[in-house]
Design a protein around this motif. Structure first.
Motif, PDB file in Angstrom:
ATOM      1  N   ALA A   1       0.847  -1.195   0.000  1.00  0.00           N
ATOM      2  CA  ALA A   1       0.000   0.000   0.000  1.00  0.00           C
ATOM      3  C   ALA A   1       0.880   1.242   0.000  1.00  0.00           C
ATOM      4  O   ALA A   1       1.994   1.236   0.527  1.00  0.00           O
ATOM      5  N   ASP A   2       0.367   2.329  -0.581  1.00  0.00           N
ATOM      6  CA  ASP A   2       1.141   3.571  -0.633  1.00  0.00           C
ATOM      7  C   ASP A   2       0.460   4.718   0.104  1.00  0.00           C
ATOM      8  O   ASP A   2       0.895   5.861   0.009  1.00  0.00           O
ATOM      9  N   ALA A   3      -0.601   4.418   0.845  1.00  0.00           N
ATOM     10  CA  ALA A   3      -1.278   5.403   1.686  1.00  0.00           C
ATOM     11  C   ALA A   3      -2.194   4.640   2.640  1.00  0.00           C
ATOM     12  O   ALA A   3      -2.574   3.496   2.370  1.00  0.00           O
ATOM     13  N   LEU A   4      -2.527   5.285   3.745  1.00  0.00           N
ATOM     14  CA  LEU A   4      -3.443   4.704   4.729  1.00  0.00           C
ATOM     15  C   LEU A   4      -4.558   5.693   4.981  1.00  0.00           C
ATOM     16  O   LEU A   4      -4.298   6.876   5.212  1.00  0.00           O
ATOM     17  N   VAL A   5      -5.804   5.228   4.920  1.00  0.00           N
ATOM     18  CA  VAL A   5      -6.954   6.056   5.259  1.00  0.00           C
ATOM     19  C   VAL A   5      -7.429   5.619   6.636  1.00  0.00           C
ATOM     20  O   VAL A   5      -7.652   4.436   6.884  1.00  0.00           O
ATOM     21  N   LEU A   6      -7.575   6.584   7.526  1.00  0.00           N
ATOM     22  CA  LEU A   6      -7.971   6.312   8.903  1.00  0.00           C
ATOM     23  C   LEU A   6      -9.341   6.943   9.150  1.00  0.00           C
ATOM     24  O   LEU A   6      -9.448   8.129   9.450  1.00  0.00           O
ATOM     25  N   PHE A   7     -10.414   6.156   8.966  1.00  0.00           N
ATOM     26  CA  PHE A   7     -11.754   6.657   9.259  1.00  0.00           C
ATOM     27  C   PHE A   7     -11.901   6.796  10.766  1.00  0.00           C
ATOM     28  O   PHE A   7     -11.380   5.999  11.538  1.00  0.00           O
ATOM     29  N   GLY A   8     -12.610   7.827  11.196  1.00  0.00           N
ATOM     30  CA  GLY A   8     -12.778   8.082  12.624  1.00  0.00           C
ATOM     31  C   GLY A   8     -11.540   8.685  13.255  1.00  0.00           C
ATOM     32  O   GLY A   8     -11.288   8.508  14.447  1.00  0.00           O
ATOM     33  N   ALA A   9     -10.776   9.424  12.492  1.00  0.00           N
ATOM     34  CA  ALA A   9      -9.488   9.946  12.959  1.00  0.00           C
ATOM     35  C   ALA A   9      -9.608  10.883  14.151  1.00  0.00           C
ATOM     36  O   ALA A   9      -8.654  11.043  14.902  1.00  0.00           O
ATOM     37  N   SER A  10     -10.761  11.487  14.355  1.00  0.00           N
ATOM     38  CA  SER A  10     -10.922  12.415  15.472  1.00  0.00           C
ATOM     39  C   SER A  10     -11.456  11.729  16.734  1.00  0.00           C
ATOM     40  O   SER A  10     -11.617  12.370  17.762  1.00  0.00           O
ATOM     41  N   GLY A  11     -11.696  10.429  16.668  1.00  0.00           N
ATOM     42  CA  GLY A  11     -12.342   9.729  17.768  1.00  0.00           C
ATOM     43  C   GLY A  11     -11.406   9.157  18.823  1.00  0.00           C
ATOM     44  O   GLY A  11     -10.177   9.234  18.716  1.00  0.00           O
ATOM     45  N   ASP A  12     -12.019   8.568  19.842  1.00  0.00           N
ATOM     46  CA  ASP A  12     -11.277   7.987  20.964  1.00  0.00           C
ATOM     47  C   ASP A  12     -10.390   6.817  20.552  1.00  0.00           C
ATOM     48  O   ASP A  12      -9.281   6.679  21.053  1.00  0.00           O
ATOM     49  N   LEU A  13     -10.887   5.938  19.681  1.00  0.00           N
ATOM     50  CA  LEU A  13     -10.078   4.792  19.261  1.00  0.00           C
ATOM     51  C   LEU A  13      -8.795   5.263  18.584  1.00  0.00           C
ATOM     52  O   LEU A  13      -7.709   4.749  18.858  1.00  0.00           O
ATOM     53  N   ALA A  14      -8.923   6.258  17.729  1.00  0.00           N
ATOM     54  CA  ALA A  14      -7.731   6.800  17.067  1.00  0.00           C
ATOM     55  C   ALA A  14      -6.780   7.404  18.097  1.00  0.00           C
ATOM     56  O   ALA A  14      -5.569   7.156  18.061  1.00  0.00           O
ATOM     57  N   ARG A  15      -7.319   8.183  19.024  1.00  0.00           N
ATOM     58  CA  ARG A  15      -6.480   8.852  20.025  1.00  0.00           C
ATOM     59  C   ARG A  15      -5.789   7.855  20.955  1.00  0.00           C
ATOM     60  O   ARG A  15      -4.599   7.982  21.230  1.00  0.00           O
ATOM     61  N   LYS A  16      -6.526   6.863  21.398  1.00  0.00           N
ATOM     62  CA  LYS A  16      -5.989   5.929  22.395  1.00  0.00           C
ATOM     63  C   LYS A  16      -5.136   4.813  21.792  1.00  0.00           C
ATOM     64  O   LYS A  16      -4.197   4.348  22.429  1.00  0.00           O
ATOM     65  N   LYS A  17      -5.467   4.362  20.601  1.00  0.00           N
ATOM     66  CA  LYS A  17      -4.809   3.169  20.048  1.00  0.00           C
ATOM     67  C   LYS A  17      -4.139   3.380  18.696  1.00  0.00           C
ATOM     68  O   LYS A  17      -2.983   3.023  18.501  1.00  0.00           O
ATOM     69  N   LEU A  18      -4.890   3.919  17.730  1.00  0.00           N
ATOM     70  CA  LEU A  18      -4.390   3.940  16.360  1.00  0.00           C
ATOM     71  C   LEU A  18      -3.265   4.943  16.141  1.00  0.00           C
ATOM     72  O   LEU A  18      -2.254   4.612  15.508  1.00  0.00           O
ATOM     73  N   LEU A  19      -3.418   6.160  16.648  1.00  0.00           N
ATOM     74  CA  LEU A  19      -2.357   7.151  16.466  1.00  0.00           C
ATOM     75  C   LEU A  19      -1.083   6.757  17.217  1.00  0.00           C
ATOM     76  O   LEU A  19       0.009   6.855  16.645  1.00  0.00           O
ATOM     77  N   PRO A  20      -1.167   6.254  18.468  1.00  0.00           N
ATOM     78  CA  PRO A  20       0.053   5.748  19.099  1.00  0.00           C
ATOM     79  C   PRO A  20       0.687   4.589  18.317  1.00  0.00           C
ATOM     80  O   PRO A  20       1.913   4.507  18.212  1.00  0.00           O
ATOM     81  N   ALA A  21      -0.139   3.719  17.737  1.00  0.00           N
ATOM     82  CA  ALA A  21       0.405   2.623  16.924  1.00  0.00           C
ATOM     83  C   ALA A  21       1.118   3.171  15.686  1.00  0.00           C
ATOM     84  O   ALA A  21       2.194   2.670  15.311  1.00  0.00           O
TER      85      ALA A  21
END
Length: 144
Positions: free
Chosen positions: A3-23
């Motif tokens: 893949a050459d890009a990643l789309v992160l749906f729900g980027a402003s939410g809690d899951l993104a803040r707590k898990k996905l962005l740190p990952a």
């Protein structure tokens, strides 16, 4: 093919803040991210707000400021309603601006999304991580 890009749906939410962005920070720290990340959310955010959100999410732990800057620099934002085809068209434009030909994405749990994605992103090669119950989403996009 990678893949050459990643789309992160729900980027402003809690899951993104707590898990996905740190990952994503840890991938960047390990030198394994290497692709632009386009956040999508209903929140009326721009690139600057997403980058601040990501920085806040990872700074709770001990972090390397250079890696945080690198991660923030890879982020872009698309705001819009997932029920509207225009959101997916805007997402496709941002991905094209980032030079993406083969993005990978998670998926919002709303009917019709795959149809709108396929209309907005007609090029073959986009990967979508769909849960089993969404794989037949309207039957509009056979390549998913």
């Amino acid at each position: 093919m990678r893949a050459d890009a990643l789309v992160l749906f729900g980027a402003s939410g809690d899951l993104a803040r707590k898990k996905l962005l740190p990952a994503l920070y840890h991938l960047a720290a390990a030198g394994r991210l290497g692709v632009p990340v386009v956040g999508a959310a209903v929140s009326d955010w721009d690139d600057t707000r997403l980058r601040a959100h990501a920085t806040e999410a990872v700074e709770a732990a001990e972090v390397d400021a250079t890696v945080v800057k690198e991660l923030a620099g890879s982020l872009a934002m698309v705001s819009g309603d997932y029920r509207e085809p225009a959101t997916f068209a805007a997402l496709a434009r941002r991905l094209a601006q980032a030079g993406a030909a083969r993005p990978v994405t998670t998926w919002p749990s709303l009917p019709g999304c795959s149809r709108w994605w396929c209309r907005a992103w007609p090029a073959p090669g986009a990967e979508v991580a769909l849960p089993p119950e969404r794989r037949r989403d309207d039957g509009q996009c056979q390549r998913l």
